[in-house]
Enzyme design. Sequence first.
Site, PDB file in Angstrom:
ATOM      1  N   LYS A   1     -11.514   1.307  13.943  1.00 23.46           N
ATOM      2  CA  LYS A   1     -10.129   1.627  14.340  1.00 23.46           C
ATOM      3  C   LYS A   1     -10.022   1.790  15.854  1.00 23.46           C
ATOM      4  O   LYS A   1      -9.022   1.391  16.465  1.00 23.46           O
ATOM      5  CB  LYS A   1      -9.645   2.890  13.616  1.00 23.46           C
ATOM      6  CG  LYS A   1      -9.220   2.618  12.172  1.00 23.46           C
ATOM      7  CD  LYS A   1      -7.931   1.806  12.156  1.00 23.46           C
ATOM      8  CE  LYS A   1      -7.506   1.411  10.763  1.00 23.46           C
ATOM      9  NZ  LYS A   1      -6.353   0.492  10.772  1.00 23.46           N
TER      10      LYS A   1
ATOM     11  N   ASP B   1      -0.068  -8.814   1.644  1.00 21.34           N
ATOM     12  CA  ASP B   1      -0.997  -7.824   1.083  1.00 21.34           C
ATOM     13  C   ASP B   1      -1.903  -8.510   0.073  1.00 21.34           C
ATOM     14  O   ASP B   1      -1.447  -9.375  -0.684  1.00 21.34           O
ATOM     15  CB  ASP B   1      -0.173  -6.708   0.397  1.00 21.34           C
ATOM     16  CG  ASP B   1      -0.953  -5.432   0.188  1.00 21.34           C
ATOM     17  OD1 ASP B   1      -2.014  -5.491  -0.449  1.00 21.34           O
ATOM     18  OD2 ASP B   1      -0.500  -4.386   0.671  1.00 21.34           O
TER      19      ASP B   1
ATOM     20  N   GLY C   1       0.825  -1.210   0.000  1.00 16.13           N
ATOM     21  CA  GLY C   1       0.000   0.000   0.000  1.00 16.13           C
ATOM     22  C   GLY C   1       0.857   1.257   0.000  1.00 16.13           C
ATOM     23  O   GLY C   1       2.088   1.186  -0.087  1.00 16.13           O
ATOM     24  N   PHE C   2       0.186   2.371   0.140  1.00 13.73           N
ATOM     25  CA  PHE C   2       0.878   3.661   0.087  1.00 13.73           C
ATOM     26  C   PHE C   2       1.868   3.818   1.262  1.00 13.73           C
ATOM     27  O   PHE C   2       3.084   3.891   1.052  1.00 13.73           O
ATOM     28  CB  PHE C   2      -0.178   4.772   0.051  1.00 13.73           C
ATOM     29  CG  PHE C   2       0.300   6.104   0.498  1.00 13.73           C
ATOM     30  CD1 PHE C   2       1.391   6.715  -0.114  1.00 13.73           C
ATOM     31  CD2 PHE C   2      -0.333   6.773   1.537  1.00 13.73           C
ATOM     32  CE1 PHE C   2       1.843   7.967   0.311  1.00 13.73           C
ATOM     33  CE2 PHE C   2       0.096   8.014   1.963  1.00 13.73           C
ATOM     34  CZ  PHE C   2       1.192   8.607   1.352  1.00 13.73           C
TER      35      PHE C   2
ATOM     36  N   LEU D   1      -0.344  -2.683   8.890  1.00 16.53           N
ATOM     37  CA  LEU D   1      -0.874  -1.528   8.167  1.00 16.53           C
ATOM     38  C   LEU D   1      -2.004  -1.927   7.220  1.00 16.53           C
ATOM     39  O   LEU D   1      -2.634  -1.063   6.615  1.00 16.53           O
ATOM     40  CB  LEU D   1       0.241  -0.857   7.333  1.00 16.53           C
ATOM     41  CG  LEU D   1       1.502  -0.418   8.073  1.00 16.53           C
ATOM     42  CD1 LEU D   1       2.457   0.284   7.116  1.00 16.53           C
ATOM     43  CD2 LEU D   1       1.177   0.522   9.210  1.00 16.53           C
TER      44      LEU D   1
ATOM     45  N   GLY E   1      -3.704  -1.587  -2.301  1.00 14.44           N
ATOM     46  CA  GLY E   1      -2.291  -1.424  -2.677  1.00 14.44           C
ATOM     47  C   GLY E   1      -2.083  -1.918  -4.104  1.00 14.44           C
ATOM     48  O   GLY E   1      -2.991  -2.497  -4.697  1.00 14.44           O
TER      49      GLY E   1
ATOM     50  N   TYR F   1     -15.687   3.380  10.188  1.00 15.01           N
ATOM     51  CA  TYR F   1     -14.225   3.312  10.134  1.00 15.01           C
ATOM     52  C   TYR F   1     -13.627   3.741  11.477  1.00 15.01           C
ATOM     53  O   TYR F   1     -12.743   3.076  12.032  1.00 15.01           O
ATOM     54  CB  TYR F   1     -13.707   4.203   8.994  1.00 15.01           C
ATOM     55  CG  TYR F   1     -12.210   4.221   8.859  1.00 15.01           C
ATOM     56  CD1 TYR F   1     -11.527   3.102   8.385  1.00 15.01           C
ATOM     57  CD2 TYR F   1     -11.466   5.348   9.206  1.00 15.01           C
ATOM     58  CE1 TYR F   1     -10.146   3.107   8.263  1.00 15.01           C
ATOM     59  CE2 TYR F   1     -10.091   5.366   9.084  1.00 15.01           C
ATOM     60  CZ  TYR F   1      -9.429   4.251   8.611  1.00 15.01           C
ATOM     61  OH  TYR F   1      -8.064   4.260   8.495  1.00 15.01           O
TER      62      TYR F   1
END
Length: 325
Positions: free
Chosen positions: A153, A32, A10-11, A76, A37, A149
């Site tokens: 989290k 991943d 991913g980023f 992540l 990503g 979200y």
Amino acid sequence: MTILVTGGSGFIGSHLVDHLLSETNDDVVVFDDLSTGTADNLAHLDTDRVDIRDGDVRDADAVVDAVADADAIYHLAAAVGVKNIVEKPLTSLQTNLQGTENVLEAAAEDRTPVFLASSSEVYGKSEDFPFSEDDDRVLGPTSTPRWSYAAAKATDEFLALAYHDERDLPVAVARFFNVVGPRQTGQYGMVVPTFVEQALAGEDLTVYGDGTQTRCFTHVSDAVEITHELLDAEVAHGEVFNVGSTEPTSINDLAERVIEVTGTDSEITHVPFEEVYGKDFEEPDHRRADVSKLRKTLGRVPESNLDRILHDIIDERTNEAVVSE
Ligand code: UDP
């Protein structure tokens, strides 16, 4: 050592992989499913120190396998982006809840240290600026998908802290504030890559709402360096940290700055939130980090300003265009 990075394609993940490869002698395993990503994010790597595995964090057995060889884990992998969450709330919840529980449960077996990426979104629409880690959170109703979200989290954070307290798992949690930089795509609604892509294509920049809302944009290079330092610092284990820039920028100012820096003829169009996200959408007006806990613990905080961030992003996009010509 072998370091596992879930979401490593991913980023933020791919920048962390670059950082670990250049700053340590460790081997890196990327786990991943390429949902948000892309393989392109790691395509520049030419080393046998990286093992890229295709895997979904919702698959508990696959997570156990990946964690078994790891000496430390950066978790992540997550469903990200307001647009993505609003369009696919169920998959997003499952990825963000089951995925994290799978990683923590597998890590607890050998007490393998875990870094958990959380988000400034957990503060919701609180207006108690700047936000400190122990502040109350203010979330909207469960009928508004956006808040799922933040709730997921926050539950991830509860889980991480519970694994730390009850199972003695070393775990550090960071709440990232609008991390941006090269490689981030506008596909999931993030504002900075969206504006840069629009500007470079000569299209109008779409400012949602009246554009007076503010965000603190954090350079991904600051975010990954701090991520690495937090997991390495034992004093950070069992703790939650804001990781963000302290320079608020309004979305109108951001749009103007992107137009200036790219030299485009694009103009700014204001689009009502309802048109983009449907009715019942809610938006935090402002978001600002209190980073004193981070400063006290690591002796540093994110320092890169918006101009440096925009410069790095535009540089990358322009170089890409030159290479593909
Ligand atoms: N935004 C915008 N135009 C876009 C995308 C986003 O004006 O094309 C706004 C969005 O409504 C929010 C801010 O930019 O006020 C930051 O959005 P982003 O999705 O990047 O992050 P978050 O909402 O999670 O802070």
